[in-house]
Design a protein around this motif. Sequence first.
Motif, mmCIF file in Angstrom:
data_model
loop_
_atom_site.group_PDB
_atom_site.id
_atom_site.type_symbol
_atom_site.label_atom_id
_atom_site.label_comp_id
_atom_site.label_asym_id
_atom_site.label_seq_id
_atom_site.Cartn_x
_atom_site.Cartn_y
_atom_site.Cartn_z
ATOM 1 N N GLU A 131 0.831 -1.202 0.000
ATOM 2 C CA GLU A 131 0.000 0.000 0.000
ATOM 3 C C GLU A 131 0.867 1.255 0.000
ATOM 4 O O GLU A 131 0.492 2.269 -0.590
ATOM 5 C CB GLU A 131 -0.952 -0.014 1.188
ATOM 6 C CG GLU A 131 -2.058 -1.045 1.047
ATOM 7 C CD GLU A 131 -2.894 -1.217 2.301
ATOM 8 O OE1 GLU A 131 -2.625 -0.530 3.309
ATOM 9 O OE2 GLU A 131 -3.826 -2.034 2.270
ATOM 10 N N THR A 164 -1.194 4.623 -1.202
ATOM 11 C CA THR A 164 -2.437 4.702 -0.435
ATOM 12 C C THR A 164 -2.216 4.653 1.068
ATOM 13 O O THR A 164 -3.179 4.746 1.827
ATOM 14 C CB THR A 164 -3.395 3.562 -0.831
ATOM 15 O OG1 THR A 164 -2.750 2.307 -0.585
ATOM 16 C CG2 THR A 164 -3.787 3.670 -2.298
ATOM 17 N N ARG A 165 -0.988 4.493 1.512
ATOM 18 C CA ARG A 165 -0.671 4.449 2.934
ATOM 19 C C ARG A 165 0.621 5.228 3.160
ATOM 20 O O ARG A 165 1.566 5.081 2.394
ATOM 21 C CB ARG A 165 -0.485 2.998 3.399
ATOM 22 C CG ARG A 165 -0.117 2.859 4.864
ATOM 23 C CD ARG A 165 0.201 1.428 5.226
ATOM 24 N NE ARG A 165 -0.956 0.576 5.162
ATOM 25 C CZ ARG A 165 -1.618 0.153 6.235
ATOM 26 N NH1 ARG A 165 -1.238 0.513 7.434
ATOM 27 N NH2 ARG A 165 -2.657 -0.639 6.099
#
Length: 140
Positions: free
Chosen positions: A44, A49-50
């Motif tokens: 991720e 996304t992280r």
Amino acid sequence: MTVTTPSRPATRQSGRGTSAVRGSNGTDVDVRLVARSIAQAALEVLAGTRPLQQLSRSLDPECYLALQHRAALTRKHAARVRGSQQPHSSPMVRSVRVCSISESICEASIVVAEEQRCRAVAMRLERLDGVWQVTALEIG
């Protein structure tokens, strides 16, 4: 083929019976779950996304810097090749295998499926002060 070294017996060890260990707070921690969550989080991070900072306690400094560098390269390459699309989306862990080297060292191999392909993740986890930390991380 089995390689025999003085510190490792020639017999094959199964990760199934030795993956649960007693944590510092008295609870059983399954190394497979730790490896699964770290692999998912690392992919991720590569997908953007992280935030990488969420893995700061789970990765040793060398692995942290290597993942930071790779994430930057991945984002740069994706922006150049595909415009504004994200490089990866929704990675899903398919399987986790753990081999216990000693009470405080385990190695894990993880298969992660993405939209277009499957990837392999290999990691070495060492228990330091009751916390599992990744000391080697390879993402295929």
